[in-house]
Design a protein around this motif. Structure first.
Motif, PDB file in Angstrom:
ATOM      1  N   ALA A   1       0.832  -1.205   0.000  1.00 34.17           N
ATOM      2  CA  ALA A   1       0.000   0.000   0.000  1.00 34.17           C
ATOM      3  C   ALA A   1       0.866   1.254   0.000  1.00 34.17           C
ATOM      4  CB  ALA A   1      -0.919  -0.002   1.197  1.00 34.17           C
ATOM      5  N   ARG A   2       1.957   1.230   0.786  1.00 31.96           N
ATOM      6  CA  ARG A   2       2.822   2.404   0.850  1.00 31.96           C
ATOM      7  C   ARG A   2       3.487   2.655  -0.507  1.00 31.96           C
ATOM      8  NH1 ARG A   2       7.893   2.422   4.808  1.00 31.96           N
ATOM      9  NH2 ARG A   2       6.245   2.165   6.389  1.00 31.96           N
ATOM     10  N   LEU A   3       3.922   1.571  -1.162  1.00 35.84           N
ATOM     11  CA  LEU A   3       4.554   1.721  -2.469  1.00 35.84           C
ATOM     12  C   LEU A   3       3.590   2.370  -3.456  1.00 35.84           C
ATOM     13  CD1 LEU A   3       6.752   1.185  -4.590  1.00 35.84           C
ATOM     14  CD2 LEU A   3       5.764  -1.075  -4.926  1.00 35.84           C
ATOM     15  N   VAL A   4       2.369   1.919  -3.439  1.00 39.67           N
ATOM     16  CA  VAL A   4       1.387   2.469  -4.364  1.00 39.67           C
ATOM     17  C   VAL A   4       1.099   3.928  -4.031  1.00 39.67           C
ATOM     18  CG1 VAL A   4      -0.997   2.318  -5.158  1.00 39.67           C
ATOM     19  CG2 VAL A   4       0.344   0.234  -4.823  1.00 39.67           C
ATOM     20  N   ARG A   5       1.030   4.233  -2.738  1.00 39.66           N
ATOM     21  CA  ARG A   5       0.702   5.591  -2.309  1.00 39.66           C
ATOM     22  C   ARG A   5       1.860   6.561  -2.538  1.00 39.66           C
ATOM     23  NH1 ARG A   5      -0.031   4.552   2.670  1.00 39.66           N
ATOM     24  NH2 ARG A   5       1.991   5.318   3.419  1.00 39.66           N
ATOM     25  N   ASP A   6       3.084   6.118  -2.206  1.00 39.75           N
ATOM     26  CA  ASP A   6       4.240   7.015  -2.231  1.00 39.75           C
ATOM     27  C   ASP A   6       5.203   6.769  -3.391  1.00 39.75           C
ATOM     28  OD1 ASP A   6       3.229   8.007   0.159  1.00 39.75           O
ATOM     29  OD2 ASP A   6       4.436   6.637   1.377  1.00 39.75           O
ATOM     30  N   GLY A   7       5.057   5.640  -4.075  1.00 46.33           N
ATOM     31  CA  GLY A   7       6.021   5.276  -5.112  1.00 46.33           C
ATOM     32  C   GLY A   7       5.918   6.129  -6.364  1.00 46.33           C
ATOM     33  N   LYS A   8       7.000   6.125  -7.116  1.00 46.73           N
ATOM     34  CA  LYS A   8       7.016   6.813  -8.405  1.00 46.73           C
ATOM     35  C   LYS A   8       6.292   5.952  -9.444  1.00 46.73           C
ATOM     36  CE  LYS A   8      11.444   9.088  -7.451  1.00 46.73           C
ATOM     37  NZ  LYS A   8      12.858   9.236  -7.879  1.00 46.73           N
ATOM     38  N   SER A   9       5.962   6.572 -10.554  1.00 49.50           N
ATOM     39  CA  SER A   9       5.216   5.869 -11.599  1.00 49.50           C
ATOM     40  C   SER A   9       5.944   4.611 -12.054  1.00 49.50           C
ATOM     41  CB  SER A   9       4.990   6.798 -12.794  1.00 49.50           C
ATOM     42  OG  SER A   9       4.187   7.890 -12.437  1.00 49.50           O
ATOM     43  N   GLN A  10       7.260   4.714 -12.229  1.00 49.07           N
ATOM     44  CA  GLN A  10       8.026   3.562 -12.699  1.00 49.07           C
ATOM     45  C   GLN A  10       8.002   2.434 -11.677  1.00 49.07           C
ATOM     46  OE1 GLN A  10      12.069   4.371 -13.833  1.00 49.07           O
ATOM     47  NE2 GLN A  10      12.444   2.297 -14.543  1.00 49.07           N
ATOM     48  N   GLU A  11       8.105   2.772 -10.399  1.00 48.91           N
ATOM     49  CA  GLU A  11       8.101   1.751  -9.350  1.00 48.91           C
ATOM     50  C   GLU A  11       6.749   1.033  -9.293  1.00 48.91           C
ATOM     51  OE1 GLU A  11      11.219   4.194  -6.430  1.00 48.91           O
ATOM     52  OE2 GLU A  11       9.046   4.373  -6.156  1.00 48.91           O
ATOM     53  N   ILE A  12       5.679   1.792  -9.417  1.00 53.48           N
ATOM     54  CA  ILE A  12       4.333   1.199  -9.416  1.00 53.48           C
ATOM     55  C   ILE A  12       4.173   0.278 -10.627  1.00 53.48           C
ATOM     56  CG2 ILE A  12       1.873   1.700  -9.621  1.00 53.48           C
ATOM     57  CD1 ILE A  12       2.482   4.375  -8.168  1.00 53.48           C
ATOM     58  N   ALA A  13       4.594   0.776 -11.787  1.00 50.94           N
ATOM     59  CA  ALA A  13       4.464  -0.008 -13.015  1.00 50.94           C
ATOM     60  C   ALA A  13       5.273  -1.296 -12.938  1.00 50.94           C
ATOM     61  CB  ALA A  13       4.913   0.824 -14.218  1.00 50.94           C
ATOM     62  N   ASN A  14       6.482  -1.212 -12.420  1.00 51.91           N
ATOM     63  CA  ASN A  14       7.346  -2.406 -12.339  1.00 51.91           C
ATOM     64  C   ASN A  14       6.742  -3.476 -11.437  1.00 51.91           C
ATOM     65  OD1 ASN A  14       9.177  -1.141 -13.992  1.00 51.91           O
ATOM     66  ND2 ASN A  14      10.655  -0.668 -12.383  1.00 51.91           N
ATOM     67  N   VAL A  15       6.203  -3.048 -10.301  1.00 47.80           N
ATOM     68  CA  VAL A  15       5.652  -4.015  -9.347  1.00 47.80           C
ATOM     69  C   VAL A  15       4.401  -4.682  -9.899  1.00 47.80           C
ATOM     70  CG1 VAL A  15       4.516  -4.256  -7.110  1.00 47.80           C
ATOM     71  CG2 VAL A  15       6.629  -2.950  -7.295  1.00 47.80           C
ATOM     72  N   VAL A  16       3.469  -3.880 -10.409  1.00 53.96           N
ATOM     73  CA  VAL A  16       2.211  -4.466 -10.876  1.00 53.96           C
ATOM     74  C   VAL A  16       2.434  -5.332 -12.110  1.00 53.96           C
ATOM     75  CG1 VAL A  16       1.479  -2.534 -12.360  1.00 53.96           C
ATOM     76  CG2 VAL A  16      -0.231  -3.959 -11.253  1.00 53.96           C
ATOM     77  N   TRP A  17       3.386  -4.933 -12.958  1.00 53.90           N
ATOM     78  CA  TRP A  17       3.717  -5.741 -14.145  1.00 53.90           C
ATOM     79  C   TRP A  17       4.322  -7.077 -13.719  1.00 53.90           C
ATOM     80  CZ3 TRP A  17       8.252  -7.829 -16.070  1.00 53.90           C
ATOM     81  CH2 TRP A  17       8.197  -8.312 -17.376  1.00 53.90           C
ATOM     82  N   ALA A  18       5.228  -7.053 -12.754  1.00 51.20           N
ATOM     83  CA  ALA A  18       5.865  -8.288 -12.286  1.00 51.20           C
ATOM     84  C   ALA A  18       4.842  -9.232 -11.670  1.00 51.20           C
ATOM     85  CB  ALA A  18       6.964  -7.961 -11.281  1.00 51.20           C
ATOM     86  N   VAL A  19       3.937  -8.685 -10.882  1.00 51.34           N
ATOM     87  CA  VAL A  19       2.916  -9.517 -10.231  1.00 51.34           C
ATOM     88  C   VAL A  19       2.001 -10.151 -11.275  1.00 51.34           C
ATOM     89  CG1 VAL A  19       0.887  -9.462  -8.724  1.00 51.34           C
ATOM     90  CG2 VAL A  19       2.967  -8.257  -8.055  1.00 51.34           C
ATOM     91  N   ALA A  20       1.591  -9.381 -12.271  1.00 50.43           N
ATOM     92  CA  ALA A  20       0.725  -9.915 -13.330  1.00 50.43           C
ATOM     93  C   ALA A  20       1.442 -10.970 -14.150  1.00 50.43           C
ATOM     94  CB  ALA A  20       0.245  -8.780 -14.240  1.00 50.43           C
ATOM     95  N   THR A  21       2.720 -10.764 -14.404  1.00 57.35           N
ATOM     96  CA  THR A  21       3.507 -11.722 -15.183  1.00 57.35           C
ATOM     97  C   THR A  21       3.600 -13.068 -14.468  1.00 57.35           C
ATOM     98  OG1 THR A  21       4.815  -9.917 -16.137  1.00 57.35           O
ATOM     99  CG2 THR A  21       5.747 -12.132 -16.279  1.00 57.35           C
ATOM    100  N   MET A  22       3.597 -13.050 -13.143  1.00 56.55           N
ATOM    101  CA  MET A  22       3.662 -14.283 -12.358  1.00 56.55           C
ATOM    102  C   MET A  22       2.322 -15.003 -12.299  1.00 56.55           C
ATOM    103  SD  MET A  22       6.225 -13.413  -9.175  1.00 56.55           S
ATOM    104  CE  MET A  22       5.291 -11.993  -8.595  1.00 56.55           C
ATOM    105  N   GLY A  23       1.286 -14.392 -12.854  1.00 54.11           N
ATOM    106  CA  GLY A  23      -0.020 -15.036 -12.894  1.00 54.11           C
ATOM    107  C   GLY A  23      -0.860 -14.822 -11.654  1.00 54.11           C
ATOM    108  N   SER A  24      -0.488 -13.863 -10.838  1.00 48.30           N
ATOM    109  CA  SER A  24      -1.240 -13.608  -9.604  1.00 48.30           C
ATOM    110  C   SER A  24      -2.343 -12.579  -9.859  1.00 48.30           C
ATOM    111  CB  SER A  24      -0.300 -13.080  -8.515  1.00 48.30           C
ATOM    112  OG  SER A  24      -1.019 -12.663  -7.382  1.00 48.30           O
ATOM    113  N   GLU A  25      -3.491 -12.770  -9.226  1.00 49.34           N
ATOM    114  CA  GLU A  25      -4.572 -11.787  -9.343  1.00 49.34           C
ATOM    115  C   GLU A  25      -4.308 -10.564  -8.473  1.00 49.34           C
ATOM    116  OE1 GLU A  25      -8.357 -13.483  -8.620  1.00 49.34           O
ATOM    117  OE2 GLU A  25      -8.186 -14.985 -10.203  1.00 49.34           O
ATOM    118  N   ALA A  26      -3.720 -10.772  -7.310  1.00 54.77           N
ATOM    119  CA  ALA A  26      -3.332  -9.679  -6.413  1.00 54.77           C
ATOM    120  C   ALA A  26      -4.413  -8.611  -6.316  1.00 54.77           C
ATOM    121  CB  ALA A  26      -2.010  -9.066  -6.889  1.00 54.77           C
TER     122      ALA A  26
END
Length: 274
Positions: A1-26
């Motif tokens: 939650a903190r990453l999403v709230r305080d993170g930069k656009s690139q950091e948010i994009a990298n995390v959500v892309w990685a999670v989706a690539t692993m096949g997680s619904e998250a």
């Protein structure tokens, strides 16, 4: 939650892309990323790649990303992505919008501008070009400049493309109502390649495209090759969706051409149901 709230656009994009690539619904992560504040941050500060990656990830995870999709539908963001984004980034954004069934008319209007089309066709991989047109078909958006440019380069596209990309392009053109003879002639020359190396989906989609475009009689030999493969012993490999596409193919075919399908289809139906 903190990453999403305080993170930069690139950091948010990298995390959500990685999670989706692993096949997680998250779902919790997707819900946070899909919020209005994060969407505004991405639309304001994000590079085209970051916005595209987030949209692709959200669509992959099954989250509608309504707030970000709405901002992509504004001229300011749509122009930035289309003018500064790479062809794959444009394709990924369109794919996500189409998958999530969002209104993409503003974004498509920018993508179909001559200078953007030239870059997509010149620099885009066959996959990016095929996915872009596939998304246009799903979105039911007119894109005459894009279609014209892609058809003009049909021979080069078919030579470079995989059979799935070829099938996707044929399906998209037929779905949009662009029955471009030059392109379908190039695909017909590769019917054997599609039958030998294509998935059941590729074979079904190619047959459907030929039938809808009313090119069955013109390319009878190619259609026979594809239909023979579709109705061979491997027919059990077709999903029910793909089988429905094959059945629709029969309905779209001109009446005088239906004999190409009937006998083989009856045999394949027995295999499918057996």
């Amino acid at each position: 939650a903190r990453l999403v709230r305080d993170g930069k656009s690139q950091e948010i994009a990298n995390v959500v892309w990685a999670v989706a690539t692993m096949g997680s619904e998250a779902k919790k992560l997707a819900g946070a990323v899909g919020g209005r504040k994060v969407a505004e941050k991405l639309a304001r500060d994000g590079k085209p790649q970051e916005i595209a990656n987030v949209m692709w990830a959200m669509a992959t995870m099954g989250h509608d990303a309504e707030a970000l999709a709405g901002l992509i539908g504004t001229d300011a963001v749509a122009e930035r992505i289309s003018r500064k984004g790479k062809p794959q980034e444009i394709a990924n954004t369109l794919w996500a919008l189409a998958t999530l069934k969002h209104d993409a008319r503003v974004f498509v209007g920018w993508v179909d501008r001559k200078e953007v089309v030239e870059r997509v066709v010149r620099d885009g991989t066959p996959q990016a070009r095929a996915n872009t047109l596939w998304a246009m078909g799903k979105l039911k958006c007119e894109c005459p400049n894009l279609v014209r440019a892609m058809v003009e380069g049909a021979a080069d596209f078919v030579e470079e493309a995989t059979v799935q990309e070829m099938a996707n392009m044929a399906y998209a053109l037929a779905d949009l109502g662009y029955f471009e003879r030059a392109f379908f002639e190039e695909v017909a020359k590769n019917a054997g390649r599609i039958a030998s190396h294509g998935s059941e989906q590729a074979v079904a989609n190619t047959l459907w495209a030929f039938a809808v475009a009313e090119f069955v009689a013109r390319h009878e030999d190619a259609v026979r090759i594809l239909w023979s493969h579709a109705t061979a012993g491997s027919a059990r490999g077709f999903s029910r969706i793909e089988w429905s596409i094959l059945e629709l193919t029969r309905l779209f075919a001109k009446s005088e051409d239906v004999e190409l399908f009937v006998a083989a289809s009856e045999q394949a139906t027995l295999l499918h149901e057996g």
